[in-house]
Design a protein around this motif. Structure first.
Motif, short mmCIF file in Angstrom:
data_model
loop_
_atom_site.label_atom_id
_atom_site.label_comp_id
_atom_site.label_asym_id
_atom_site.label_seq_id
_atom_site.Cartn_x
_atom_site.Cartn_y
_atom_site.Cartn_z
N ILE A 60 -8.13 -51.98 18.90
CA ILE A 60 -7.83 -51.05 17.81
C ILE A 60 -8.05 -49.65 18.39
N PRO A 61 -7.09 -48.72 18.23
CA PRO A 61 -7.28 -47.38 18.80
C PRO A 61 -8.49 -46.67 18.18
N TRP A 62 -9.08 -45.79 18.94
CA TRP A 62 -10.28 -45.07 18.50
C TRP A 62 -10.06 -44.32 17.19
N TRP A 63 -8.84 -43.78 16.99
CA TRP A 63 -8.58 -42.95 15.82
C TRP A 63 -8.44 -43.78 14.54
N ALA A 64 -8.35 -45.10 14.67
CA ALA A 64 -8.20 -45.97 13.50
C ALA A 64 -9.55 -46.46 12.97
N THR A 65 -10.63 -46.09 13.65
CA THR A 65 -11.97 -46.49 13.20
C THR A 65 -12.89 -45.28 13.19
N SER A 66 -13.97 -45.40 12.45
CA SER A 66 -14.99 -44.36 12.39
C SER A 66 -16.35 -45.01 12.53
N LYS A 67 -17.28 -44.28 13.08
CA LYS A 67 -18.62 -44.82 13.25
C LYS A 67 -19.25 -45.24 11.93
N GLU A 68 -18.77 -44.66 10.84
CA GLU A 68 -19.33 -44.98 9.53
C GLU A 68 -18.63 -46.18 8.89
N ASP A 69 -17.65 -46.78 9.56
CA ASP A 69 -16.97 -47.95 9.02
C ASP A 69 -17.93 -49.13 8.90
N LEU A 80 -12.85 -51.78 19.50
CA LEU A 80 -12.51 -51.08 18.26
C LEU A 80 -12.40 -49.58 18.51
N ARG A 81 -12.55 -49.18 19.76
CA ARG A 81 -12.44 -47.76 20.12
C ARG A 81 -11.55 -47.64 21.35
N ALA A 97 -2.99 -44.74 22.34
CA ALA A 97 -1.78 -45.52 22.10
C ALA A 97 -2.13 -46.98 21.87
N TRP A 98 -1.70 -47.52 20.73
CA TRP A 98 -1.96 -48.93 20.42
C TRP A 98 -1.12 -49.82 21.32
N LYS A 99 -1.70 -50.91 21.77
CA LYS A 99 -0.94 -51.89 22.53
C LYS A 99 -1.11 -53.25 21.87
#
Length: 374
Positions: free
Chosen positions: A140-149, A221-222, A226-228
Motif C-alpha cells: 500500500i503506498p505511503w500516502w494511502a495510510t497514516s500513522k493514526e490509522d 503499508l508504507r 507509485a502503487w504496484k
C-alpha cells in the motif's frame, strides 16, 4: 466496495441499515450511499428483526465481540479479515454452539480475493503436491495510510501482518495444500512509540511446509509513491510428463512457474503468466539431451473466461471479488450450493499462521479484545 456496490447488482440483497460510533458519520454515509436506515448503535442493528445478515468491517480488535454478538442475535455474519485478533479468539469464535447442528447462522471470513475467477484459474494450473517454492509481494503506498490509522494501533490488533499478511498466508497455505511446519524467519519494520508500539508497517516472513517447500511473503503499508500490483509466484519440482513419441529409455520433465499479478484486486487488472521449462533426459544416467521453455498468459475476469468446470457459473467481467464473494455468501444463506467457501478451520489455521509469524518476529501476537463472551 465490500458491500454497497456488490449489493446493487445482487437481486436478493438490500443494504438496509448502517451504524457507526458517530451517528453523524453514519448519517452522512447513509445519505451518500443510499442506505435507508441509520441506527444509533451496532446493537440496534442486531436488535432489528428485519435484518438477516451483517457485515462486520470494524477495527480488527472489535471483530470478535461483534461477530459473537451478531451470531447470538441470530444474524448471519460476513466478517472482515483477519477474522479476529489472534488464534485464541479464533478458537472460541469458530466453536460457538450457536453455529452447530447445521441450522444456526452462517459465519464466513471475508477474504474476498479467493472468490475471484482469476484465483480459481490460478489454482487450477498447479498441483499442491508439486509445489516447492512460493513467493508473494504486496504493498500500500505511503500516502494511502497514516500513522493514526487503525492499522497502526496495537491495542485494537493493528499491524501489516494483520492487514496484508492474512492475504499472503492464506494464498500460501492453499498453494501448498497444507499448514506450515514453522516460521523460519520474520523481520518487521515497526513503531516503538507507545500507542503504536509493536505495530509493524512492513514485514518479510519465511515458512517451511511439510513437503520441505518454502513460502516467502513481503508486504508494506508504507510503500513507494507509485502503487504496484500484488503478485503470487509458484514454482514446482520437476514433474514427469507423458510423451508417447519418446523411446522407453528417455523421459520428459517439466518445471512450472506460475505468477498471478494483481491477485488482491484482480478486477482492476491482473495477469497469469505461465512458464514451463522442459527437458528430455536418459533414464539410465540422467543425461539431458534437450531443454526448452514455453510460456503463455491468461486472464479471467469471469468464470466464462476461466473456462473449465466452472465456466457456466454466474459472473460478469466487471464484478469485483467482493461481488463474487457476496454471491456465495447469499447462496449458503439460502441453502444453495456454494462452490467456493472459507470454512471455519481455514480461518482458524490462517490466524494460527499469523500468530506464528508475530511470535517469530518478537513482537508477539496481537492482544485479545477483552470481550467476555460467556
Amino acid at each position: 466496495m465490500a458491500i454497497i456496490i456488490p449489493a446493487k447488482s445482487h437481486p436478493e440483497v438490500v443494504v438496509q441499515a448502517v451504524a457507526a460510533r458517530s451517528r453523524e458519520r453514519a448519517e452522512a454515509f447513509a445519505k451518500s450511499q443510499g442506505v435507508p436506515e441509520v441506527k444509533s448503535s451496532y446493537q440496534e442493528i442486531l436488535d432489528d428483526p428485519n435484518i438477516d445478515a451483517v457485515l462486520v468491517p470494524l477495527a480488527n480488535g472489535l471483530h470478535f465481540e461483534w461477530a459473537v454478538r451478531a451470531l447470538r442475535a441470530g444474524k448471519h455474519v460476513l466478517l472482515e479479515k483477519p477474522s479476529v485478533s489472534n488464534s485464541e479468539e479464533a478458537e472460541i469464535l469458530f466453536s460457538l454452539p450457536e453455529m452447530s447442528g447445521g441450522n444456526g447462522p452462517i459465519l464466513m471470513e471475508a477474504c474476498h480475493n479467493r472468490f475471484h475467477p482469476s484465483w480459481i484459474l490460478f489454482q487450477s494450473l498447479i498441483d499442491p503436491v508439486d509445489v516447492v517454492h512460493f513467493d508473494t509481494d504486496s504493498m500500500i503506498p505511503w500516502w494511502a495510510t497514516s500513522k493514526e490509522d487503525i492499522h497502526f494501533n496495537f491495542n485494537i490488533a493493528g499491524g501489516c501482518i494483520m492487514a496484508m499478511g492474512c492475504y499472503s498466508f492464506a494464498a500460501m497455505r492453499h498453494v501448498f495444500g497444507s499448514e506450515p511446519v514453522e516460521c523460519t524467519e520474520c523481520t518487521t519494520n515497526h513503531f516503538t512509540d507507545g500507542v503504536h508500539d509493536k505495530c509493524d508497517w512492513a514485514f518479510e516472513a519465511k515458512f517451511r511446509f511439510p513437503n520441505g517447500g518454502i513460502g516467502e511473503a513481503r508486504s508494506t503499508l508504507r510503500g513507494k509513491t507509485a502503487w504496484k500490483p500484488s503478485h503470487v509466484r509458484v514454482k514446482t519440482r520437476p514433474v514427469r510428463v507423458l510423451d508417447a513419441t519418446l523411446p522407453k529409455t528417455q523421459e520428459k520433465l517439466r518445471v512450472r512457474e506460475v505468477t498471478l499479478h494483481g491477485y488482491i484486486q484482480a478486477v482492476a487488472w491482473h495477469r497469469i503468466d505461465v512458464l514451463d521449462s522442459f527437458e528430455i533426459r536418459n533414464k539410465d544416467n540422467g543425461q539431458i539431451t534437450k531443454q526448452w521453455s514455453e510460456s503463455y498468459f491468461r486472464k479471467a475476469y469471469s468464470f466464462a473466461e476461466a473456462g473449465g468446470e466452472y465456466r457456466d457459473l454466474p459472473g460478469e467481467v466487471w464484478w469485483m471479488s467482493y461481488r463474487y464473494q457476496l454471491e456465495e455468501f447469499v447462496n449458503r444463506i439460502k441453502g444453495r450450493k456454494a462452490r467456493f467457501w472459507i470454512d471455519h478451520s481455514d480461518s482458524l489455521n490462517n490466524m494460527k499462521m499469523i500468530d506464528m509469524a508475530y511470535k517469530k518476529s518478537g513482537l508477539g501476537p496481537r492482544p485479545s479484545s477483552g470481550f467476555k463472551w460467556e
